[in-house]
Scaffold this motif. Structure first.
Motif, PDB file in Angstrom:
ATOM      1  N   ARG A  37      13.170   0.807  -3.217  1.00  0.00           N
ATOM      2  CA  ARG A  37      12.853   2.086  -3.372  1.00  0.00           C
ATOM      3  C   ARG A  37      11.395   2.252  -3.478  1.00  0.00           C
ATOM      4  N   PHE A  38      10.549   2.792  -2.496  1.00  0.00           N
ATOM      5  CA  PHE A  38       9.207   2.654  -2.509  1.00  0.00           C
ATOM      6  C   PHE A  38       8.556   4.138  -2.835  1.00  0.00           C
ATOM      7  N   HIS A  39       7.634   3.854  -3.859  1.00  0.00           N
ATOM      8  CA  HIS A  39       7.194   5.136  -4.360  1.00  0.00           C
ATOM      9  C   HIS A  39       5.429   5.126  -4.160  1.00  0.00           C
ATOM     10  N   VAL A  40       4.990   6.141  -3.664  1.00  0.00           N
ATOM     11  CA  VAL A  40       3.481   6.214  -3.336  1.00  0.00           C
ATOM     12  C   VAL A  40       2.741   6.856  -4.410  1.00  0.00           C
ATOM     13  N   LEU A  41       1.838   6.290  -5.106  1.00  0.00           N
ATOM     14  CA  LEU A  41       1.335   6.898  -6.277  1.00  0.00           C
ATOM     15  C   LEU A  41       0.082   7.703  -5.935  1.00  0.00           C
ATOM     16  N   HIS A  42      -0.312   8.519  -6.789  1.00  0.00           N
ATOM     17  CA  HIS A  42      -1.398   9.427  -6.490  1.00  0.00           C
ATOM     18  C   HIS A  42      -1.945   9.803  -5.035  1.00  0.00           C
ATOM     19  N   ILE A  96       3.936  -5.344 -13.751  1.00  0.00           N
ATOM     20  CA  ILE A  96       2.713  -5.473 -12.656  1.00  0.00           C
ATOM     21  C   ILE A  96       3.342  -6.326 -11.731  1.00  0.00           C
ATOM     22  N   CYS A  97       3.267  -6.213 -10.439  1.00  0.00           N
ATOM     23  CA  CYS A  97       3.621  -7.193  -9.306  1.00  0.00           C
ATOM     24  C   CYS A  97       2.111  -7.864  -8.877  1.00  0.00           C
ATOM     25  N   ILE A  98       2.440  -9.150  -9.264  1.00  0.00           N
ATOM     26  CA  ILE A  98       1.009  -9.859  -8.631  1.00  0.00           C
ATOM     27  C   ILE A  98       1.490 -10.997  -7.934  1.00  0.00           C
ATOM     28  N   GLY A  99       2.284 -10.981  -7.077  1.00  0.00           N
ATOM     29  CA  GLY A  99       2.842 -11.793  -5.901  1.00  0.00           C
ATOM     30  C   GLY A  99       3.561 -13.120  -6.400  1.00  0.00           C
ATOM     31  N   SER A 100       3.008 -14.197  -5.945  1.00  0.00           N
ATOM     32  CA  SER A 100       3.810 -15.440  -6.356  1.00  0.00           C
ATOM     33  C   SER A 100       3.336 -15.950  -7.967  1.00  0.00           C
ATOM     34  N   LEU A 101       2.494 -15.162  -8.463  1.00  0.00           N
ATOM     35  CA  LEU A 101       2.273 -15.325  -9.723  1.00  0.00           C
ATOM     36  C   LEU A 101       3.308 -14.823 -10.728  1.00  0.00           C
ATOM     37  N   ASN A 102       4.072 -13.930 -10.252  1.00  0.00           N
ATOM     38  CA  ASN A 102       5.400 -13.293 -11.210  1.00  0.00           C
ATOM     39  C   ASN A 102       6.404 -13.107 -10.578  1.00  0.00           C
ATOM     40  N   ILE A 117      10.396   0.679 -16.528  1.00  0.00           N
ATOM     41  CA  ILE A 117      10.517   1.734 -15.946  1.00  0.00           C
ATOM     42  C   ILE A 117      10.333   1.548 -14.152  1.00  0.00           C
ATOM     43  N   GLY A 118       9.640   0.573 -13.944  1.00  0.00           N
ATOM     44  CA  GLY A 118       9.308   0.377 -12.502  1.00  0.00           C
ATOM     45  C   GLY A 118       8.436  -0.704 -12.300  1.00  0.00           C
ATOM     46  N   PHE A 119       8.139  -1.120 -10.927  1.00  0.00           N
ATOM     47  CA  PHE A 119       7.334  -2.132 -10.998  1.00  0.00           C
ATOM     48  C   PHE A 119       5.989  -1.543 -10.020  1.00  0.00           C
ATOM     49  N   LYS A 120       4.841  -1.898 -10.635  1.00  0.00           N
ATOM     50  CA  LYS A 120       3.657  -1.310  -9.945  1.00  0.00           C
ATOM     51  C   LYS A 120       2.794  -2.436  -9.207  1.00  0.00           C
ATOM     52  N   ALA A 147       6.233   0.875  -6.951  1.00  0.00           N
ATOM     53  CA  ALA A 147       5.196   1.854  -6.907  1.00  0.00           C
ATOM     54  C   ALA A 147       3.916   1.360  -6.433  1.00  0.00           C
ATOM     55  N   VAL A 148       3.215   1.782  -5.385  1.00  0.00           N
ATOM     56  CA  VAL A 148       1.849   1.372  -4.973  1.00  0.00           C
ATOM     57  C   VAL A 148       0.747   2.433  -5.024  1.00  0.00           C
ATOM     58  N   HIS A 149      -0.424   1.742  -5.555  1.00  0.00           N
ATOM     59  CA  HIS A 149      -1.633   2.224  -5.159  1.00  0.00           C
ATOM     60  C   HIS A 149      -1.773   1.815  -3.711  1.00  0.00           C
ATOM     61  N   ALA A 150      -2.187   2.747  -2.836  1.00  0.00           N
ATOM     62  CA  ALA A 150      -2.108   2.607  -1.519  1.00  0.00           C
ATOM     63  C   ALA A 150      -3.469   2.654  -0.936  1.00  0.00           C
ATOM     64  N   GLU A 151      -4.240   1.656  -0.795  1.00  0.00           N
ATOM     65  CA  GLU A 151      -5.507   1.679   0.186  1.00  0.00           C
ATOM     66  C   GLU A 151      -5.506   0.494   0.635  1.00  0.00           C
ATOM     67  N   SER A 152      -6.230   0.445   1.942  1.00  0.00           N
ATOM     68  CA  SER A 152      -6.404  -0.741   2.810  1.00  0.00           C
ATOM     69  C   SER A 152      -7.835  -1.517   2.517  1.00  0.00           C
ATOM     70  N   ASN A 153      -7.638  -2.548   1.715  1.00  0.00           N
ATOM     71  CA  ASN A 153      -8.858  -3.275   1.584  1.00  0.00           C
ATOM     72  C   ASN A 153      -9.798  -3.695   2.931  1.00  0.00           C
ATOM     73  N   GLU A 154      -8.949  -4.131   3.796  1.00  0.00           N
ATOM     74  CA  GLU A 154      -9.736  -4.624   4.953  1.00  0.00           C
ATOM     75  C   GLU A 154     -10.355  -3.303   5.447  1.00  0.00           C
ATOM     76  N   LEU A 155      -9.765  -2.125   5.677  1.00  0.00           N
ATOM     77  CA  LEU A 155     -10.694  -1.101   6.152  1.00  0.00           C
ATOM     78  C   LEU A 155     -11.734  -0.605   5.247  1.00  0.00           C
ATOM     79  N   ILE A 156     -11.576  -0.717   3.675  1.00  0.00           N
ATOM     80  CA  ILE A 156     -12.535  -0.379   3.076  1.00  0.00           C
ATOM     81  C   ILE A 156     -13.705  -1.068   3.066  1.00  0.00           C
ATOM     82  N   GLN A 157     -13.365  -2.542   3.234  1.00  0.00           N
ATOM     83  CA  GLN A 157     -14.670  -3.549   3.308  1.00  0.00           C
ATOM     84  C   GLN A 157     -15.261  -3.272   4.616  1.00  0.00           C
ATOM     85  N   LYS A 158     -14.713  -3.181   5.565  1.00  0.00           N
ATOM     86  CA  LYS A 158     -15.529  -3.030   6.965  1.00  0.00           C
ATOM     87  C   LYS A 158     -16.334  -1.709   6.922  1.00  0.00           C
ATOM     88  N   LEU A 159     -15.617  -0.482   6.317  1.00  0.00           N
ATOM     89  CA  LEU A 159     -16.354   0.742   6.644  1.00  0.00           C
ATOM     90  C   LEU A 159     -17.440   0.919   5.602  1.00  0.00           C
TER      91      LEU A 159
END
Ligand code: NCD
Ligand code: ZN
Length: 473
Positions: free
Chosen positions: A250-255, A126-132, A145-148, A197-209
């Motif tokens: 190497r950028f991978h878009v999940l699901h 997992i990638c958790i920013g400055s925490l790791n 295998i990769g970084f999520k 690899a990323v789960h790709a959803e914008s929190n800012e937009l989700i919150q507003k909408l």
């Protein structure tokens, strides 16, 4: 020579070819592929009887909740579900408690899963920013295998579990990471040469909408989609593509779930950006039109969208924009999924139903049997640098096979799933084409739907570590 196993009368399928040959196995590896009768004794024979012999199929996206919320699922259940579904290798997602965020957690997780494994497995970190960020290198060297990265998600401060219905101001929560933090993670992962690899959803937009929809009292599936429209995904994907250009990761878009995101990846690939994308059966076989019939079981993030998105995703499969298909197996209990659409968690079972659904698509003429091997074996193995040890019927490769009977009819039933929580959007779905035997390193672990393998047989698979920028796909 004494061969451990001979697999005869098979029609072997690769990503491009179909041919007849026998396969000889020694010490868990493929020793010969030939139509000649080889000298020497054979300890065990499997007669494929004219069915298809595929390389062992891989599921690159499985959440077994282990360790952590194992009341939902655990690895002995999910790896049996995999075996039953014709899967020989699973890549396990890192959103466990604790998460796979450093070398020590990696070692513990390896031991934990190894003891329960029926099939082979790889581990995501997992990638958790400055925490790791400072642990990325050691995780790479351990053989992840990769970084999520769960882009757009908040996580619980102590358990690191995902907050499915996050609202700003919640207690004990690490809020979603900002762009600067994402950029830093990408820089770190770029140094390893592995996939980000990323789960790709914008929190800012989700919150507003979502707040806007809620204010109007909306609680239907269409309202959920209004709170998480296609823009939520494509915006994040495009941002990621630009950051990949800048960092070389190497950028991978999940699901992937939307037409726009598939198109953004297609365009970036044409420009030579190191980007890849996967999708899942629920985006291929469901649309918003199915909600009335299926109900909240279908809630998953990113949400299943419209018919036009489904069509665009099939187009992405056909032209190779989408590298592979995986399940995003993400069980929750039936009680958890029974509540109201707005407050229940996102995710459902998938590892057992993926291959039957994809084989059914072959029978419906949507894809070819060679595409099954391309999408579920060759491409994922290449992308994650475990090819040709996994994903190929080749001399020297692991003797992993999935035998499929293209005429066998079945009905996906929730009560028949091997998972602990039997939540599926495909309950009652009729399929033609079933995996009938699963073989891992020369040993049959599933036959005619019955698990005959042993707990603890599955082994960790690690990728070949290349220098940044060089990999086998
Ligand atoms: C996944 C889970 O529950 O782990 N849920 C989902 O809806 N897909 C997490 C995720 O991949 O978003
Ligand atoms: Zn996700």
């Amino acid at each position: 020579m004494i061969w451990d196993l001979k697999i005869k009368n098979g029609t072997i399928v690769s990503g491009t070819d179909i041919y007849k040959a026998d396969v000889y196995v020694k010490n868990g590896k493929i020793g010969a592929i030939t139509s000649e009768i080889l000298a020497g004794d054979v300890n065990e024979q499997i007669d494929v009887g004219g069915n298809y012999l595929l390389p062992g199929l891989i599921d690159t996206h499985v959440h077994s909740r282990d360790p952590g919320p194992t009341y939902k699922e655990d690895f002995s259940y999910s790896s049996q579900a995999a075996a039953a579904g014709g899967i020989t290798t699973i890549f396990e997602m890192p959103n466990t408690t604790p998460p796979v965020s450093n070398g020590k957690n990696f070692d513990n997780q390896k031991e934990n899963l190894q003891a329960k494994a029926y099939v082979d497995f790889g581990l995501w970190a997992i990638c958790i920013g400055s925490l790791n960020n400072t642990n990325i290198k050691e995780l790479h060297e351990k053989g992840v295998i990769g970084f999520k990265f769960f882009w757009g998600y908040a996580v619980h401060k102590e358990t690191f579990q995902l907050m499915y219905n996050y609202k700003p101001g919640m207690d004990n929560v690490i809020p979603p990471f900002d762009d600067g933090e994402v950029y830093e993670m990408m820089e770190e992962v770029a140094k390893t040469g592995k996939i980000f690899a990323v789960h790709a959803e914008s929190n800012e937009l989700i919150q507003k909408l979502t707040a806007r929809v809620e204010k109007q009292g909306g609680r239907t599936y269409q309202d959920l989609l209004k709170g998480r429209p296609n823009l939520v995904e494509v915006l994040t994907v495009k941002k990621g593509i630009e950051m990949a250009k800048a960092t070389g990761v190497r950028f991978h878009v999940l699901h992937v779930s939307s037409k726009e995101a598939v198109e953004a990846v297609r365009e970036a690939k044409q420009q030579g950006v190191p980007v890849t994308v996967e999708t899942c059966p629920h985006y291929l076989f469901l649309s918003d039109e199915d909600y009335e019939k299926v109900g909240p079981q279908m809630k998953v993030y990113p949400p299943v969208k419209y018919k036009k998105d489904q069509d665009a995703i099939w187009k992405g499969i056909a032209d190779g924009t989408i590298s592979h298909v995986c399940s995003d197996h993400a069980p929750h209990t039936e009680e958890e999924k029974d509540g109201d659409l707005w407050s229940i968690p996102a995710g459902m079972c998938g590892v057992e139903s993926m291959v039957p659904l994809m084989l059914n698509a072959v029978n419906e003429g949507k894809i070819e049997i060679t595409d099954i091997v391309r999408l579920l074996a060759e491409e994922p193995a290449k992308l994650f640098d475990v090819y040709p040890r996994k994903g190929a019927i080749q001399i020297g490769a692991d003797a992993d096979f999935t035998i499929v009977d293209m005429k066998k009819k079945s009905v996906i039933k929730r009560e028949n799933l091997h998972s602990k929580s039997k939540v599926t959007a495909f309950d009652g779905f009729k399929v033609t084409g079933m995996p009938i035997q699963t073989i891992v390193r020369g040993k049959t672990i599933m036959k005619d739907g019955i698990i005959v393998g042993e707990k603890g047989y599955g082994k960790l698979v690690t990728p070949v570590n290349h220098s940044p920028g060089v990999h086998s796909s």
